[in-house]
Design a protein around this motif. Structure first.
Motif, short mmCIF file in Angstrom:
data_model
loop_
_atom_site.label_atom_id
_atom_site.label_comp_id
_atom_site.label_asym_id
_atom_site.label_seq_id
_atom_site.Cartn_x
_atom_site.Cartn_y
_atom_site.Cartn_z
N SER A 1 25.03 42.65 32.37
CA SER A 1 24.56 41.31 32.69
C SER A 1 24.76 40.32 31.55
O SER A 1 24.72 39.10 31.76
N SER A 2 24.99 40.82 30.33
CA SER A 2 25.21 39.91 29.20
C SER A 2 26.66 39.44 29.12
O SER A 2 26.99 38.58 28.29
N GLY A 3 27.51 39.98 29.97
CA GLY A 3 28.92 39.60 29.96
C GLY A 3 29.21 38.53 30.98
O GLY A 3 28.32 37.83 31.48
N GLY A 4 30.49 38.36 31.32
CA GLY A 4 30.90 37.37 32.29
C GLY A 4 30.62 37.84 33.71
O GLY A 4 30.03 38.90 33.94
N SER A 5 31.09 37.04 34.67
CA SER A 5 30.89 37.36 36.08
C SER A 5 32.20 37.77 36.72
O SER A 5 33.27 37.66 36.12
N ALA A 6 32.12 38.20 37.97
CA ALA A 6 33.32 38.59 38.70
C ALA A 6 34.29 37.43 38.81
O ALA A 6 35.50 37.61 38.78
N ARG A 7 33.78 36.21 38.90
CA ARG A 7 34.65 35.03 39.03
C ARG A 7 35.52 34.85 37.79
O ARG A 7 36.64 34.33 37.88
N ASP A 8 35.00 35.24 36.63
CA ASP A 8 35.78 35.09 35.40
C ASP A 8 37.07 35.90 35.45
O ASP A 8 38.06 35.54 34.80
N LEU A 9 37.08 36.99 36.20
CA LEU A 9 38.28 37.82 36.29
C LEU A 9 39.44 37.09 36.94
O LEU A 9 40.60 37.45 36.73
N PHE A 10 39.12 36.04 37.72
CA PHE A 10 40.16 35.31 38.46
C PHE A 10 40.32 33.89 37.94
O PHE A 10 40.93 33.05 38.60
#
Length: 250
Positions: free
Chosen positions: A86-95
């Motif tokens: 949870s301290s990292g990015g989100s799934a959207r960041d992958l795209f």
């Protein structure tokens, strides 16, 4: 006048040289010529592991000739990423359209991570629904792992699922394709592995589940920075309901 032509003549140039001449309004020939030029431009525009389809779209590997980046067909509203820190990015960041921040500084931004890491162990599960029906030729997976993280080693892909899978469920279902990555598969400059799929199995795709089954190394977590889908897009889907095609286990 004698000798004059009453129909149009199209000349196609490359590097200031005529490479093809089409006489007459032959729509089929013109269409094929345009497709050929587009395919060659995609291939020529990706040197040294980099490629771009527009001013805002970053690619970590060269496009396969004849195909394009169809990542914009991912329905980001329906993304589901399981076992991510949870301290990292989100799934959207992958795209995200831009290059991974870690390519700039080597470590990424301390204020906001634009990558994802697994949480309790090395496994991650990503559900990707699409806005249109796709033919998926290959995936570009970018992982700029540091000492405390690993790149994915085993990736399992499941097609046309109506929702994400549980980790135990994934172990009980045959994957559409399983990929084993080695250190040589990762580009030194971009940290990207180009995964070519069994194209005949990835026609009429409405969703993909990407399961990182394990990582390559001794760290406890795996890391993903970007994912790109390469192929062809087809008919737009009616959003609001995800339709399962087939049993998804081929």
């Amino acid at each position: 006048m004698a000798g004059e032509k009453s129909f149009p003549t199209f000349k196609i140039f490359k590097n200031a040289q005529i490479v093809e001449t089409i006489e007459g309004a032959d729509k089929a020939k013109l269409s094929n010529a345009v497709k050929k030029i587009a395919a060659e431009a995609d291939g020529d525009g990706a040197e040294g592991g980099y490629g771009k389809t527009s001013a805002t779209s970053w690619l970590g590997a060269a496009l396969a000739k004849g195909y394009r980046d169809v990542t914009d067909q991912v329905d980001v509203r329906g993304l589901d990423l399981m076992n991510s820190d949870s301290s990292g990015g989100s799934a959207r960041d992958l795209f995200a359209n831009g290059a991974p921040s870690a390519l700039g500084s080597g470590k990424g931004s301390a204020d906001k991570k634009d990558w994802v890491e697994s949480d309790t162990d090395e496994q991650m599960m990503l559900f990707m629904p699409f806005q249109s029906t796709l033919k998926v030729h290959s995936l570009h997976v970018t992982s700029l792992a540091q000492e405390e993280t690993m790149r994915p080693k085993t990736i399992r892909l499941y097609k046309n699922r109506a929702h994400t899978l549980g980790f135990d469920e994934a172990d009980d279902i045959e994957a559409t394709q399983t990929v084993e990555l080695s250190p040589e598969d990762w580009d030194d400059k971009t940290g990207t592995a180009r995964i070519e799929l069994r194209f005949v199995k990835f026609q009429n795709i409405t969703s993909l589940v990407l399961f990182v089954a394990d990582g390559d190394g001794d760290a406890e977590k795996t890391r993903l920075d970007r994912i790109r889908l390469i192929g062809e897009s087809g008919e737009k889907r009616e959003m609001g309901k995800l339709e399962k095609i087939g049993d998804g286990t081929e």
